[in-house]
Design a protein around this motif. Structure first.
Motif, PDB file in Angstrom:
ATOM      1  N   ASN A  26       0.847  -1.190   0.000  1.00  0.00           N
ATOM      2  CA  ASN A  26       0.000   0.000   0.000  1.00  0.00           C
ATOM      3  C   ASN A  26       0.884   1.242   0.000  1.00  0.00           C
ATOM      4  O   ASN A  26       1.268   1.755   1.049  1.00  0.00           O
ATOM      5  CB  ASN A  26      -0.928  -0.002   1.224  1.00  0.00           C
ATOM      6  N   SER A  27       1.211   1.699  -1.182  1.00  0.00           N
ATOM      7  CA  SER A  27       2.110   2.835  -1.332  1.00  0.00           C
ATOM      8  C   SER A  27       1.592   4.051  -0.574  1.00  0.00           C
ATOM      9  O   SER A  27       0.432   4.439  -0.733  1.00  0.00           O
ATOM     10  CB  SER A  27       2.258   3.184  -2.810  1.00  0.00           C
ATOM     11  N   PRO A  28       2.433   4.686   0.235  1.00  0.00           N
ATOM     12  CA  PRO A  28       1.991   5.855   0.989  1.00  0.00           C
ATOM     13  C   PRO A  28       1.931   7.136   0.162  1.00  0.00           C
ATOM     14  O   PRO A  28       1.415   8.145   0.621  1.00  0.00           O
ATOM     15  CB  PRO A  28       3.054   5.968   2.092  1.00  0.00           C
ATOM     16  N   THR A  29       2.445   7.097  -1.045  1.00  0.00           N
ATOM     17  CA  THR A  29       2.460   8.280  -1.894  1.00  0.00           C
ATOM     18  C   THR A  29       1.863   7.974  -3.252  1.00  0.00           C
ATOM     19  O   THR A  29       2.021   6.855  -3.769  1.00  0.00           O
ATOM     20  CB  THR A  29       3.897   8.817  -2.079  1.00  0.00           C
ATOM     21  N   ASN A  30       1.187   8.947  -3.834  1.00  0.00           N
ATOM     22  CA  ASN A  30       0.540   8.709  -5.118  1.00  0.00           C
ATOM     23  C   ASN A  30       1.510   8.667  -6.293  1.00  0.00           C
ATOM     24  O   ASN A  30       1.105   8.457  -7.434  1.00  0.00           O
ATOM     25  CB  ASN A  30      -0.548   9.759  -5.382  1.00  0.00           C
TER      26      ASN A  30
ATOM     27  N   ALA B 253      -8.511   0.965   1.202  1.00  0.00           N
ATOM     28  CA  ALA B 253      -9.498   1.710   0.423  1.00  0.00           C
ATOM     29  C   ALA B 253      -9.092   3.164   0.267  1.00  0.00           C
ATOM     30  O   ALA B 253      -8.540   3.771   1.185  1.00  0.00           O
ATOM     31  CB  ALA B 253     -10.865   1.620   1.103  1.00  0.00           C
ATOM     32  N   GLY B 254      -9.366   3.712  -0.919  1.00  0.00           N
ATOM     33  CA  GLY B 254      -9.079   5.114  -1.172  1.00  0.00           C
ATOM     34  C   GLY B 254     -10.348   5.952  -1.082  1.00  0.00           C
ATOM     35  O   GLY B 254     -11.439   5.427  -0.852  1.00  0.00           O
TER      36      GLY B 254
ATOM     37  N   GLN C 142      -6.860   2.432  -6.006  1.00  0.00           N
ATOM     38  CA  GLN C 142      -5.592   2.949  -6.520  1.00  0.00           C
ATOM     39  C   GLN C 142      -5.565   4.481  -6.450  1.00  0.00           C
ATOM     40  O   GLN C 142      -6.599   5.149  -6.560  1.00  0.00           O
ATOM     41  CB  GLN C 142      -5.404   2.505  -7.974  1.00  0.00           C
ATOM     42  N   HIS C 143      -4.383   5.045  -6.260  1.00  0.00           N
ATOM     43  CA  HIS C 143      -4.242   6.497  -6.173  1.00  0.00           C
ATOM     44  C   HIS C 143      -4.786   7.177  -7.433  1.00  0.00           C
ATOM     45  O   HIS C 143      -4.450   6.802  -8.557  1.00  0.00           O
ATOM     46  CB  HIS C 143      -2.777   6.882  -6.012  1.00  0.00           C
TER      47      HIS C 143
ATOM     48  N   GLY D 257     -12.179   5.469  -5.282  1.00  0.00           N
ATOM     49  CA  GLY D 257     -13.242   5.377  -4.291  1.00  0.00           C
ATOM     50  C   GLY D 257     -13.910   4.017  -4.204  1.00  0.00           C
ATOM     51  O   GLY D 257     -14.672   3.757  -3.279  1.00  0.00           O
ATOM     52  N   LEU D 258     -13.629   3.129  -5.165  1.00  0.00           N
ATOM     53  CA  LEU D 258     -14.176   1.775  -5.100  1.00  0.00           C
ATOM     54  C   LEU D 258     -13.436   0.997  -4.024  1.00  0.00           C
ATOM     55  O   LEU D 258     -12.209   1.061  -3.934  1.00  0.00           O
ATOM     56  CB  LEU D 258     -14.016   1.066  -6.455  1.00  0.00           C
TER      57      LEU D 258
END
Length: 220
Positions: free
Chosen positions: A50-54, A110-111, A159-160, A207-208
């Motif tokens: 889970n990458s902390p940066t986009n 989740a984003g 995803q970002h 948002g999914l």
């Protein structure tokens, strides 16, 4: 290309992609072995994917074969990325599948999509745009954004936004990842989208929410 033809092309390729020749498809990944090889990945993608940066994509819960295929594309430079090329240079096919198997067991966090972009993003995701000749994103990536493992279409849920939008803009500009038919689908679709549409659909995908990794369900 008309919307009907574009949609039909996506459907035909989705049906046949599982039979497409993949250089690493015969290798079975070992998640436990992948865990011991994933330390270097954590610096950019996070220890659990889970990458902390986009700037870097989330790979947690992503399909194992999809991850392995992208690593092979980086190694061959079919997908150009100087940073990834350095990391994959010494990876074997087995390493790639082990890493894919490991991250596939992780759960994507989740984003949160932008509510102001939701209406247009949802329309593109679920219905496409006949005037633009754009098929529904969910026809390949699934209504919940979890993708299609058999056909090789990736999970995008959570995803970002900035990462997905950046890839769409690259495809819009003519970038391709590989030479097979599957690699030509997104550049053809992305060139029909405006910058606003790219951001909108990317935001909707973020948002999914996914409840659990697809690999976990497969084991039930």
């Amino acid at each position: 290309m008309s919307f009907r033809r574009s949609f039909a092309l996506a459907g035909l390729i989705a049906a046949g992609a599982a039979q497409a020749a993949e250089p690493t498809a015969h290798v079975v990944g070992d998640a436990k072995a992948g865990e011991s090889k994933a330390a270097a990945c954590g610096a950019c993608h996070g220890p659990d994917g889970n990458s902390p940066t986009n700037q870097y994509p989330k790979i947690a819960g992503q399909q194992a074969d999809y991850i392995a295929r992208q690593l092979s594309l980086f190694k061959s430079s079919a997908r150009a990325n100087p940073i990834m090329l350095g990391f994959v240079a010494n990876l074997t096919e087995q390493d790639m599948h082990d890493l894919g198997a490991y991250f596939a067991t992780k759960q994507a966090v989740a984003g949160n999509g932008d509510n102001q972009l939701k209406a247009r993003g949802e329309t593109l995701w679920r219905s496409g745009d006949t005037k633009l000749g754009v098929p529904a994103c969910m026809s390949c990536h699934g209504p919940d954004g979890r993708g299609n493992p058999g056909a090789g279409y990736p999970q995008l849920a959570g995803q970002h936004t900035d990462y997905v939008a950046a890839k769409l803009k690259e495809w819009n500009a003519g970038t391709t990842w590989g030479t097979d038919d599957r690699s030509k689908i997104m550049p053809d679709i992305a060139k029909r989208l405006s910058n606003q549409d790219m951001v909108s659909v990317a935001s909707y995908a973020e948002g999914l929410h996914t409840a659990k990794p697809a690999v976990a369900e497969a084991k039930k």
